[in-house]
Design an enzyme around this catalytic site. Structure first.
Site, mmCIF file in Angstrom:
data_model
loop_
_atom_site.group_PDB
_atom_site.id
_atom_site.type_symbol
_atom_site.label_atom_id
_atom_site.label_comp_id
_atom_site.label_asym_id
_atom_site.label_seq_id
_atom_site.Cartn_x
_atom_site.Cartn_y
_atom_site.Cartn_z
ATOM 1 N N ASP A 226 30.037 23.989 53.527
ATOM 2 C CA ASP A 226 30.370 25.002 52.708
ATOM 3 C C ASP A 226 29.477 25.314 51.415
ATOM 4 O O ASP A 226 30.270 25.284 50.168
ATOM 5 C CB ASP A 226 31.954 24.753 52.245
ATOM 6 C CG ASP A 226 32.870 25.335 53.273
ATOM 7 O OD1 ASP A 226 32.450 26.435 53.887
ATOM 8 O OD2 ASP A 226 34.042 24.596 53.633
ATOM 9 N N ASP B 85 34.100 31.125 59.324
ATOM 10 C CA ASP B 85 33.891 31.336 57.982
ATOM 11 C C ASP B 85 32.635 31.026 57.605
ATOM 12 O O ASP B 85 31.956 31.497 56.524
ATOM 13 C CB ASP B 85 34.725 30.120 57.192
ATOM 14 C CG ASP B 85 35.991 29.704 57.856
ATOM 15 O OD1 ASP B 85 36.238 29.926 59.315
ATOM 16 O OD2 ASP B 85 37.007 29.383 57.194
HETATM 17 N N1 GLY Z 1 37.083 28.413 54.875
HETATM 18 C C1 GLY Z 1 38.258 27.924 55.030
HETATM 19 C C2 GLY Z 1 39.501 28.850 54.818
HETATM 20 O O1 GLY Z 1 39.308 29.933 54.715
HETATM 21 O O2 GLY Z 1 40.638 28.303 54.586
#
Ligand code: GLY
Length: 387
Positions: free
Chosen positions: A100, A160
Site C-alpha cells: 500500500d 485495491d
Molecule cells: N484497501 C483496503 C480496503 O479498502 O479496505
C-alpha cells in the site's frame, strides 16, 4: 447504462459541502498534530494513532485538499510536518512490508511535492515507489499484496492495488526510470485479465501459482464470500481502471471501466450508496459502505475527462447524484473534536465465509473522508491530482 432519477449536487452546494468538510479538518488539526487518524472511527470519532497503518496517508491528503481550498498556512504547516513522519517511516521501514505504498505516499508526499516542491516529500515518495517494486513477482507478473514475499498462502494480489500504481507512474516521470511504469503496466494487465468476472463484478483477491505463475483463482478477504462482490473492491476497480486509462490510454482499460461501473450501478440501492457487499440490495439491514460512493464519484469524474461528450455528461451526472446523496444524507455537519467527515462506512465486516478481522463497521473511515473531499474538489475545479 443504468440511469437514476436522483437529484444532482450543484457546484455551489458542492463548494459549501467542501467548506463544511474543511471546517471539520481545521477543527481536528490540534487533536492529530504530528500524528495520524486511526483507519476508522469509534462512534464517529477517530482515535489518533502513530504513523503505522496502511491508511495513514488519507489524513494528510485531507489537509492538502483543505490547503488548496483555503490557502491557509495552518494546513500547509500541518501537511509538511507529516511529510517528515512519512520520510522517517520509509527510511526506517516502519510497517512498509506490504503493497500500500501508493495509498500511503500519494496523498501525503507526492501531494506535498506537487503543491510545495517539498524535497523531503519527493525523496519519501521515491523510496516508497522502490519499496513497492520490491514486491513485484515475476512469476505471475503482479505486486504481492501482503505477507512474506513468495509465501504460497500469500501469493496473490488484490483489486485495491490499482490505486497504488499511480505512485509508480509518477516515479517514472520524475526520475526517467521506466522500470517503475513498466511494472505498473504489467500488474495492470494481470489484474484486468483475471480480477473482472464476465458479469463485470470483481474478485477482491486473486491467487497465482508460485511455481508456474499461472492464475489459480479468486478469493475474498473483506467481501461476503468468494463469489460475491465486495462493494469497495468494485469501487477500487472503477477508480483504478479510470486511472490506468489516464496513464496508459489503452482503449481496453476504458472498456474495463465501463464493465465494472455497469455492474456497480446495477446493484446500487435507491440512494446510490452501496451496502458493504453488492450481494445485498434494497431492504437489507446490512450496513452501507459510503466510502465506495465517493471513490466511484472520483473514478467517474476522472474517466469523464477522456470520454466523448455524451458519455462524459452521463458520468459527471452520476458523480453529481452520488455526491448529492453523500453530502445530504451521510456527511457530518458538525461534531466534537475528532469527528469524521462521512458516516456509514464499513472497513471490514466478518461474514461466515470471509477471512477478515472485523473492524470499523458502520463508522467513518479515513479514506471515505479523503475521497469525499477529493470528489467534491474534482467536481468544482480542474484539480491536478495527487495520484
Ligand atoms: N484497501 C483496503 C480496503 O479498502 O479496505
Amino acid at each position: 447504462m443504468k440511469r437514476f432519477p436522483n437529484p444532482s449536487i450543484t457546484r455551489e452546494e458542492a463548494g459549501r459541502a467542501l467548506d463544511a468538510a474543511v471546517g471539520i479538518v481545521r477543527q481536528n488539526l490540534p487533536l492529530f498534530a504530528g500524528r495520524c487518524q486511526n483507519h476508522s472511527s469509534v462512534n464517529d470519532i477517530y482515535p489518533s494513532c502513530e504513523n503505522v497503518q496502511w491508511t495513514c496517508g488519507f489524513w494528510p491528503g485531507e489537509i492538502w485538499l483543505a490547503w488548496e481550498r483555503t490557502g491557509d498556512a495552518a494546513f500547509k504547516d500541518a501537511g509538511l510536518a507529516l511529510v517528515d513522519s512519512f520520510l522517517r517511516r520509509i527510511e526506517e521501514r516502519i510497517e512498509v512490508e506490504h503493497h500500500d505504498m501508493g495509498f500511503l505516499y500519494s496523498p501525503s508526499c507526492v501531494a506535498a511535492y506537487k503543491l510545495t516542491g517539498s524535497e523531503a516529500g519527493r525523496r519519501a515518495a521515491l523510496l516508497a515507489a522502490e519499496q513497492l517494486c520490491a514486491r513485484f513477482q515475476e512469476k505471475g507478473s503482479f505486486f504481492q499484496a501482503w505477507g512474506p514475499l513468495g509465501a504460497p498462502d500469500n501469493y496473490r494480489y488484490i483489486i485495491d492495488c490499482l490505486l497504488n500504481l499511480p505512485l509508480l507512474y509518477w516515479a517514472s516521470a520524475e526520475t526517467g526510470n521506466t522500470r517503475f511504469a513498466e511494472l505498473a503496466r504489467r500488474h495492470t494487465a494481470t489484474c484486468l485479465a483475471h480480477s473482472i468476472r464476465p458479469d463485470g463484478s470483481t474478485y477482491h483477491t486473486f491467487f497465482m501459482d508460485p511455481a508456474t505463475g499461472e492464475a489459480v483463482g479468486g478469493r475474498t478477504c473483506q467481501g461476503y464470500r468468494d463469489d460475491s462482490c465486495w462493494a469497495r473492491g468494485q469501487a477500487w476497480g472503477v477508480y483504478g481502471t479510470a486511472l490506468s486509462y489516464t496513464y496508459e490510454r489503452k482503449p481496453e482499460y476504458l472498456d474495463a471501466f465501463r464493465r465494472v461501473l455497469g455492474y456497480y450501478l446495477e446493484r446500487l440501492p435507491e440512494d446510490m450508496v452501496p451496502y458493504w457487499d453488492m450481494t445485498f440490495t434494497s431492504g437489507t439491514e446490512e450496513p452501507r459502505d459510503s466510502s465506495s460512493a465517493s471513490i466511484v464519484a472520483c473514478g467517474l469524474l476522472e474517466a469523464a475527462k477522456h470520454a466523448g461528450a455524451e458519455e462524459a455528461r452521463a458520468w459527471r451526472t452520476l458523480a453529481a447524484q452520488m455526491l448529492c446523496s453523500v453530502a445530504e444524507r451521510y456527511a457530518v455537519k458538525e461534531g466534537p473534536p475528532g469527528v469524521g467527515l462521512v458516516r456509514h462506512g464499513t472497513y471490514s465486516k466478518k461474514s461466515p465465509y470471509n477471512s477478515c478481522t472485523p473492524e470499523g463497521v458502520d463508522e467513518c473511515v479515513s479514506w471515505g473522508d479523503y475521497f469525499y473531499m477529493e470528489a467534491l474538489t474534482r467536481y468544482i475545479s480542474d484539480w491536478k491530482m495527487y495520484w
